[in-house]
Every structure is written in C-alpha cells, then in structure tokens.
Design a protein around this motif. Sequence first.
Motif, PDB file in Angstrom:
ATOM      1  N   TRP A  40       0.826  -1.212   0.000  1.00  0.00           N
ATOM      2  CA  TRP A  40       0.000   0.000   0.000  1.00  0.00           C
ATOM      3  C   TRP A  40       0.859   1.259   0.000  1.00  0.00           C
ATOM      4  O   TRP A  40       0.396   2.310  -0.402  1.00  0.00           O
ATOM      5  CB  TRP A  40      -1.022   0.005   1.129  1.00  0.00           C
ATOM      6  N   ASP A  98       4.662  -0.236  -8.381  1.00  0.00           N
ATOM      7  CA  ASP A  98       5.661   0.487  -7.594  1.00  0.00           C
ATOM      8  C   ASP A  98       6.423  -0.458  -6.672  1.00  0.00           C
ATOM      9  O   ASP A  98       7.635  -0.319  -6.486  1.00  0.00           O
ATOM     10  CB  ASP A  98       5.004   1.597  -6.769  1.00  0.00           C
ATOM     11  N   ALA A 104       4.370   0.800  -1.048  1.00  0.00           N
ATOM     12  CA  ALA A 104       5.479   0.406  -1.919  1.00  0.00           C
ATOM     13  C   ALA A 104       6.807   0.830  -1.308  1.00  0.00           C
ATOM     14  O   ALA A 104       7.631   1.490  -1.923  1.00  0.00           O
ATOM     15  CB  ALA A 104       5.307   0.987  -3.326  1.00  0.00           C
ATOM     16  N   ARG A 159      -0.288  -0.850  -4.666  1.00  0.00           N
ATOM     17  CA  ARG A 159       0.715  -0.212  -5.528  1.00  0.00           C
ATOM     18  C   ARG A 159       1.682  -1.291  -5.999  1.00  0.00           C
ATOM     19  O   ARG A 159       2.865  -1.277  -5.702  1.00  0.00           O
ATOM     20  CB  ARG A 159       1.413   0.903  -4.756  1.00  0.00           C
TER      21      ARG A 159
END
Length: 96
Positions: free
Chosen positions: A21, A48, A23, A45
């Motif tokens: 959430w 990422d 990264a 994410r």
Amino acid sequence: MKADLDAVGFRDLSVPLINNWQAREIRTAAEAREGLYQQVPNPVRWADSIRVLAATGAKQFIEVGAGGVLTGMLRNIDPGLSGVKFGEAGDKIVSG
C-alpha cells in the motif's frame, strides 16, 4: 479487522518486506501490523512495489496462485524482469 490485528502478537521482521500500500520496505512489527490493516482500504501499488524490489536487485519473481496476470505485467514494468507462475491444479513441487 483492526481489533483482530491488534490482538495478534507481531515481531520485528527478520527479512525486510515491501508492503503493497506504500510500496516501501518495512522491518518492524508495528509497520507489519499497520501494513496489513492499510492494504484493505487502500489501493495496491503493485507496479511500484515491483520497482522497489527490482532496485534492490531482484530480477526473478514467482507468482503464487491461479492465473498469471501479475507475471505478465512484469514485462511492462521492466523488460529485464522475469517471472514464473505456480498454483494451478497440475503444478508440482520438485525437490532436488
């Protein structure tokens, strides 16, 4: 869910984890607990997170579970990354 997570004992991580959430790398018990809670109401994410892992030197990934969508996305994130999937009914674990 927060109450349930607060009731579980967490220890600091012996291996760093990239939460999905934010990264970013986490190492503490408090960060692990918060990360599990925050991944429910927040977007993942994933791309990422993969970039963070690649920056640490990771080049090969294993997707666990049915399907291979995430493995396919690796090439779009970084052509130098590769992945295999594991988790279909016919998959077998081979030990050496």
